[in-house]
Design an enzyme around this catalytic site. Structure first.
Site, PDB file in Angstrom:
ATOM      1  N   ASN A  46     -22.969  -4.411  -3.159  1.00 26.02           N
ATOM      2  CA  ASN A  46     -22.850  -3.281  -2.234  1.00 26.02           C
ATOM      3  C   ASN A  46     -24.176  -2.520  -2.098  1.00 26.02           C
ATOM      4  OD1 ASN A  46     -20.116  -3.776  -1.820  1.00 26.02           O
ATOM      5  ND2 ASN A  46     -19.510  -2.509  -3.569  1.00 26.02           N
ATOM      6  N   ASP A 203     -13.843   8.877   4.224  1.00 18.80           N
ATOM      7  CA  ASP A 203     -14.492   8.247   3.075  1.00 18.80           C
ATOM      8  C   ASP A 203     -15.561   7.298   3.617  1.00 18.80           C
ATOM      9  OD1 ASP A 203     -15.211   6.342   1.173  1.00 18.80           O
ATOM     10  OD2 ASP A 203     -13.264   6.370   0.180  1.00 18.80           O
TER      11      ASP A 203
END
Ligand SMILES: Cc1ncc(COP(=O)(O)O)c(C=O)c1O
Length: 383
Positions: A46, A203
């Protein structure tokens, strides 16, 4: 035997091909990782912008440690809030154009604490069906009424809110969805929120740094977001998380958010390094452009029979179906030097196990072509 459920659970997971294990990663960056002394192309990171190991961020980390310490030594409400935290909060407020910002030790705790603080008897919390576990757990952790709407189905959301008898509504979505890679239509969500005097919570764990002209994530598309949560442990390559909001909700959270009040503040050194990381993410738009270019190349290089979900992010989900098949495809790719973790339930719905490819600014065109060739062979051979 007491605690017999432990073995029973583990055996059950093994039988269902859902047993989870960690792999020891000896070294990694956003392009390669080393495991068991073998080097793999890394498509499970990520670290989207490729900022991990960045010398300027490492330098800022060392400087932050020297000036402000590795440890905050207390909760933010005791003596843990210091100049490094204030500096990072200011940088974030300017970047996202928000009044206030709070720092948490992880995205999980920021989501949990904030939704817990709003899970009150008169509040409906409306969560997208694909919401992250931390959002679901936080929403369910107290007395609010939790409802889920079908993924990105705003017509259903509007209809449900219209027929609700509760007074206060909090709409919750991810900006970019972690396991599908598709995006919410934040503008549309903001309109629904406004029509129903609801508050909107986004988010941005997988959008921050990656989308928006200066990497501001959803905030660049719409300014009517009441709460923006974003983690530092992905594109920004440090750790911890931000929760940006207005003055009143900030004040409320400082007084009630349990993970903020009852937890040692994030490391000042990490806070200092994160401010540097944001500066680089803002300035170096070539990293976002490269992700977009490589993502297009990947899509164009896959065989047409392969089912990949539409995406405008770094995340590309190839649906494989059964858990066992996803595991064996991942294993075959590993034999060819490609590290691509199979994602299985309960992280994703049953029968949608998948290969989740993450493309980063550190990959090269040749990596992407090689990945697509290998995936084409492995998936077409496995029917
Ligand atoms: C959508 C989403 N929200 C929150 C989190 C939690 O963030 P952190 O890793 O900082 O706890 C994650 C994953 O880690 C995530 O994918």
């Amino acid at each position: 035997m007491s605690f017999g459920f432990i073995k029973q659970h583990l055996d059950g997971q093994k039988n269902k091909h859902l047993y989870r294990q960690r792999s020891l990663i000896e070294q990694q960056n956003a392009r390669f990782l080393q495991h068991d002394s073998k080097k793999y192309l890394n498509f499970s990171s990520n670290d989207y912008l490729g900022l991990n190991h960045h010398p300027e961020i490492n330098k800022a980390l060392a400087l932050g440690a020297e000036k402000y310490g590795t440890c905050a030594s207390a909760s933010s409400l005791i003596t843990g809030y210091n100049y490094a935290h204030q500096h990072l909060e200011n940088v974030i407020c300017q970047w996202l154009n928000k009044e206030r910002c709070l720092l948490f030790n992880s995205g999980f705790s920021a989501n949990f604490a904030t939704l817990n603080a709003f899970s009150k008897p008169n509040v409906s919390l409306w969560l997208d069906k694909l919401s992250h576990a931390s959002l679901i757990d936080g929403a369910l952790s107290d007395k609010g009424r939790v409802r889920r709407f079908l993924h990105n189905n705003y017509q259903q959301l509007a209809t449900l809110i219209s027929s609700s008898e509760l007074e206060d509504h909090l709409i919750v979505s991810e900006g970019v969805f972690s396991m599908d890679g598709d995006s919410a239509d934040v503008e549309q969500l903001a309109i629904i929120a406004q029509q129903h005097q609801a508050m909107l919570y986004i988010d941005d764990a997988h959008s921050i740094g990656v989308t928006g002209k200066e990497g501001q994530g959803s905030s660049s598309a719409n300014q009517n977001i009441d709460f923006v949560m974003a983690t530092f442990g992905k594109a920004l390559a440090t750790s911890g998380a931000l929760l940006a909001c207005n003055n009143t909700t900030y004040d409320y959270l400082v007084n009630v958010a349990r993970h903020y009040i009852y937890s040692t503040a994030m490391s000042p050194a990490i806070a200092w390094a994160t401010a540097k990381s944001i500066e680089i993410a803002q300035q170096e738009s070539w990293r976002r452009e490269k992700i977009a270019h490589l993502s297009q190349l990947f899509t164009a290089s896959l065989a047409p029979q392969i089912l990949m979900l539409p995406s405008t992010s770094s995340i590309h989900a190839i649906i494989v179906g059964k858990e066992q098949k996803a595991l064996s495809c991942a294993e075959e790719l590993k034999q060819q030097g490609i590290w691509l973790t199979a994602i299985r339930p309960p992280t994703v719905p049953k029968d949608t196990s998948r290969l989740r490819v993450t493309i980063t600014a550190s990959h090269k065109e040749s990596d992407i072509k090689h990945l697509a060739d290998c995936i084409n062979k492995v998936l077409l051979n496995n029917g």
